[in-house]
Design a protein around this motif. Structure first.
Motif, short mmCIF file in Angstrom:
data_model
loop_
_atom_site.label_atom_id
_atom_site.label_comp_id
_atom_site.label_asym_id
_atom_site.label_seq_id
_atom_site.Cartn_x
_atom_site.Cartn_y
_atom_site.Cartn_z
N GLU A 63 26.22 50.53 12.48
CA GLU A 63 24.84 50.08 12.24
C GLU A 63 23.87 50.79 13.16
O GLU A 63 24.22 51.21 14.26
CB GLU A 63 24.72 48.57 12.46
N THR A 64 22.62 50.92 12.71
CA THR A 64 21.56 51.48 13.54
C THR A 64 21.08 50.41 14.50
O THR A 64 20.78 49.28 14.09
CB THR A 64 20.39 51.98 12.67
N VAL A 65 21.03 50.76 15.78
CA VAL A 65 20.65 49.81 16.83
C VAL A 65 19.68 50.46 17.80
O VAL A 65 19.46 51.67 17.76
CB VAL A 65 21.89 49.30 17.61
N GLU A 66 19.14 49.66 18.70
CA GLU A 66 18.31 50.16 19.78
C GLU A 66 18.95 49.77 21.10
O GLU A 66 19.45 48.65 21.24
CB GLU A 66 16.90 49.58 19.70
N ILE A 67 18.94 50.72 22.04
CA ILE A 67 19.50 50.46 23.37
C ILE A 67 18.45 50.78 24.42
O ILE A 67 17.47 51.47 24.16
CB ILE A 67 20.77 51.29 23.65
N GLU A 68 18.71 50.27 25.63
CA GLU A 68 17.93 50.68 26.80
C GLU A 68 18.90 51.33 27.77
O GLU A 68 19.88 50.73 28.20
CB GLU A 68 17.24 49.50 27.46
N THR A 69 18.62 52.59 28.12
CA THR A 69 19.50 53.33 29.02
C THR A 69 19.28 52.86 30.46
O THR A 69 18.33 52.13 30.75
CB THR A 69 19.22 54.85 28.94
N LEU A 70 20.12 53.32 31.36
CA LEU A 70 19.98 52.96 32.77
C LEU A 70 18.67 53.45 33.36
O LEU A 70 18.17 52.89 34.33
CB LEU A 70 21.16 53.49 33.58
N SER A 71 18.11 54.52 32.77
CA SER A 71 16.83 55.03 33.27
C SER A 71 15.64 54.32 32.62
O SER A 71 14.50 54.66 32.89
CB SER A 71 16.72 56.54 33.03
N GLY A 72 15.90 53.34 31.75
CA GLY A 72 14.83 52.56 31.15
C GLY A 72 14.33 53.08 29.81
O GLY A 72 13.41 52.51 29.23
N ARG A 73 14.91 54.18 29.30
CA ARG A 73 14.51 54.70 27.99
C ARG A 73 15.03 53.80 26.88
O ARG A 73 16.15 53.30 26.95
CB ARG A 73 15.07 56.11 27.78
N ARG A 74 14.21 53.63 25.85
CA ARG A 74 14.65 52.91 24.66
C ARG A 74 14.91 53.93 23.57
O ARG A 74 14.06 54.75 23.27
CB ARG A 74 13.60 51.91 24.20
#
Length: 116
Positions: A63-74
Motif C-alpha cells: 500500500e501507498t503510505v507516508e512516513i517521517e524519516t529520522l531527519s524529519g522529512r515526510r
C-alpha cells in the motif's frame, strides 16, 4: 510497461501509526533519466528505499503510505517492510586481505633482525 515494482507482501502483517517501516519510491522513470547516463542506466528507473516512522494510521505491504524519516522529512511511497532489519556486510573475503597481517608481521620481524 509498469514502472512500479512488485514486492513480496505478507498481507497478514500490518503496520500501525508510529511503527518503523521501509518504503520504496520511483524517483525517475526510465524516460526521465539524464541523457548523459549510460544506455543501460537510462533504461531502468531511479529508485529509493527509505526508512522511517509510519504516519498513515494502518497499512499492509504494497500500500501507498507516508512516513517521517529520522531527519524529519515526510515522504510517500509503497510500504515494503515492517520493522526492517539493518542487514549489511562487507562482501566476500578478499584473499590478499586475509594474509596481509601475517605478511606484514613477517616483514617487520625480518626488518628487526637486519637492524640488530
Amino acid at each position: 510497461m509498469s514502472t512500479q515494482k512488485q514486492f513480496p507482501a505478507h498481507r497478514s502483517q500490518h503496520a500501525s501509526r508510529g511503527d518503523w517501516v521501509q518504503i520504496h519510491q520511483v524517483l525517475l522513470p526510465p524516460g526521465q533519466r539524464a541523457p548523459q547516463n549510460p544506455d543501460d542506466t537510462r533504461q531502468v528507473p531511479l529508485e529509493i528505499r527509505l526508512k522511517g516512522f509510519l504516519i498513515t494510521d494502518r497499512a499492509v505491504p504494497g500500500e501507498t503510505v507516508e512516513i517521517e524519516t529520522l531527519s524529519g522529512r515526510r515522504v510517500q511511497g509503497i510500504l515494503v517492510a515492517i520493522k526492517p532489519r539493518y542487514v549489511h556486510d562487507f562482501g566476500d573475503p578478499q584473499p590478499a586481505l586475509l594474509t596481509i597481517g601475517r605478511e606484514l608481521r613477517q616483514i617487520l620481524k625480518e626488518g628487526d633482525r637486519s637492524l640488530g
